[in-house]
Motif scaffolding. Structure first.
Motif, mmCIF file in Angstrom:
data_model
loop_
_atom_site.group_PDB
_atom_site.id
_atom_site.type_symbol
_atom_site.label_atom_id
_atom_site.label_comp_id
_atom_site.label_asym_id
_atom_site.label_seq_id
_atom_site.Cartn_x
_atom_site.Cartn_y
_atom_site.Cartn_z
ATOM 1 N N HIS A 1 8.943 -32.030 25.482
ATOM 2 C CA HIS A 1 7.942 -32.633 24.593
ATOM 3 C C HIS A 1 8.673 -33.327 23.448
ATOM 4 N N TYR A 2 8.041 -34.339 22.890
ATOM 5 C CA TYR A 2 8.630 -34.970 21.711
ATOM 6 C C TYR A 2 7.567 -35.176 20.638
ATOM 7 N N PHE A 3 8.017 -35.131 19.396
ATOM 8 C CA PHE A 3 7.155 -35.327 18.236
ATOM 9 C C PHE A 3 7.896 -36.176 17.220
ATOM 10 N N ILE A 4 7.223 -37.166 16.684
ATOM 11 C CA ILE A 4 7.836 -37.983 15.632
ATOM 12 C C ILE A 4 7.828 -37.171 14.341
ATOM 13 N N LYS B 1 13.971 -23.067 29.138
ATOM 14 C CA LYS B 1 12.600 -23.129 29.643
ATOM 15 C C LYS B 1 11.904 -24.402 29.184
ATOM 16 N N LYS B 2 12.012 -24.718 27.876
ATOM 17 C CA LYS B 2 11.373 -25.906 27.319
ATOM 18 C C LYS B 2 12.327 -26.562 26.325
ATOM 19 N N VAL B 3 12.239 -27.871 26.223
ATOM 20 C CA VAL B 3 13.016 -28.631 25.250
ATOM 21 C C VAL B 3 12.055 -29.483 24.428
ATOM 22 N N ILE B 4 12.203 -29.406 23.110
ATOM 23 C CA ILE B 4 11.358 -30.177 22.189
ATOM 24 C C ILE B 4 12.257 -31.100 21.381
ATOM 25 N N LEU B 5 11.878 -32.365 21.294
ATOM 26 C CA LEU B 5 12.676 -33.360 20.585
ATOM 27 C C LEU B 5 11.948 -33.808 19.323
ATOM 28 N N TRP B 6 12.662 -33.831 18.216
ATOM 29 C CA TRP B 6 12.157 -34.395 16.967
ATOM 30 C C TRP B 6 13.024 -35.579 16.578
ATOM 31 N N GLY B 7 12.393 -36.603 16.042
ATOM 32 C CA GLY B 7 13.138 -37.765 15.579
ATOM 33 C C GLY B 7 12.222 -38.769 14.929
ATOM 34 N N ARG B 8 12.810 -39.887 14.493
ATOM 35 C CA ARG B 8 12.025 -40.897 13.780
ATOM 36 C C ARG B 8 11.685 -42.110 14.635
ATOM 37 N N THR B 9 12.377 -42.277 15.770
ATOM 38 C CA THR B 9 12.184 -43.461 16.607
ATOM 39 C C THR B 9 11.515 -43.071 17.917
#
Length: 302
Positions: free
Chosen positions: A91-94, A64-72
């Motif tokens: 969605h993405y979040f640093i 349903k939803k994909v969330i990305l975490w990372g440093r770049t």
């Protein structure tokens, strides 16, 4: 011996036989795959490498939803835009998982802005490719924080809500090096071994928690920037895994509630050999296969 204890002793071998037969039958029959249509997936290290392929595969399989975490941010933004174009909300979040306070803070932001996470994929990792004597203390600590402690913190942040919902899955992209270490990457092997112990303990601890499962993926050398330059002696016999294959097998393992995945399957033989071969024989295997010197040409991303 009281009758209850005697009964348990007599029943135990029957239970073991049943488990073996059931596992054998499961290997022969097509597994039932659960739908991901109601799931929100969070992937650490989701901007590139295996993480990007995991995002693609979860989206492809109907998450349903994909969330990305990372440093770049650039990598995260590019991957997020790609997934969004495919029709899946993304969605993405640093977030640096090596920073405990940042993990907890961003987990709260995710819950407020996106909703409850039902599938957590701990994928973020680093490798320095240096011997213990050549590695500085900060580099060693970084490996432990990202490869091990980061997994502790993300799981603590999201698992309680999964338990409340009786719906969740914790995934760890580990490495076969957690069970069969090699020279030249002592920080990575040590932190991955710790990560494996964490997942084994967590898996057992969740046996009586309905609706919440675990999957640990243990791949061989994967063809990503992280392990660029790593060479084995017989690449035709032991070719590097494609990251898209690792992603496909991981998502399939989530859908089938598979607890441990060895990639390729032949890596199981290595683990079995370690249980009875003498150390001298294991050393010869490492030398013959080229694992003893495979990190000498390492120049991958840390």
């Amino acid at each position: 011996m009281d009758p209850k204890t005697l009964g348990c002793l007599l029943l135990f071998p029957i239970q073991m036989l049943y488990c073996i037969v059931r596992a054998t039958v499961s290997c022969l029959l097509p597994a039932r795959r659960k739908s991901l249509a109601a799931d929100t997936v969070l992937i650490t290290g989701g901007g590139r490498g295996i993480g990007r392929h995991l995002a693609r595969e979860f989206a492809k399989q109907g998450a349903k939803k994909v969330i990305l975490w990372g440093r770049t941010e650039k990598c995260l933004k590019d991957t997020c835009e790609e997934i969004s174009r495919s029709g899946t909300e993304c969605h993405y979040f640093i977030c640096d998982v090596a920073n405990r306070e940042e993990v907890y803070r961003q987990a709260k932001v995710v819950r407020e802005k996106v909703g409850d996470v039902t599938i957590l994929v701990n994928n973020a990792a680093v490798v320095h490719g240096k011997s213990l004597m050549d590695s500085d203390d900060d580099a060693l600590l970084k490996s432990q924080h990202i490869n091990t402690l980061g997994q502790f913190w993300t799981t603590k942040a999201f698992l309680p809500r999964m338990l409340e919902l009786c719906n969740g899955h914790v995934v760890c992209i580990n490495s076969i090096l957690s069970q069969s270490p090699i020279p030249g990457t002592i920080d990575y092997c040590t932190s991955k071994a710790s990560s494996l112990a964490f997942m084994e303990s967590l898996t057992l601890g969740l046996l009586d928690c309905p609706g919440v499962s675990c999957t640990t993926v243990l791949p061989f050398h994967t063809n990503t920037d992280m392990f660029q330059g790593m060479k084995v002696r017989f690449p035709q016999l032991f070719p590097p895994l494609k990251p898209e294959v690792v992603a496909q097998r991981t998502v399939d393992a989530v859908r089938t509630n598979t607890t441990f995945v060895y990639l390729p399957w032949s890596m199981r033989a290595l683990v079995i050999l370690k249980s009875f071969l003498p150390q001298a024989a294991l050393e010869e295997i490492h030398k013959f296969s080229g694992c003893y010197t495979c990190m000498n040409t390492f120049k991958g991303r840390t």
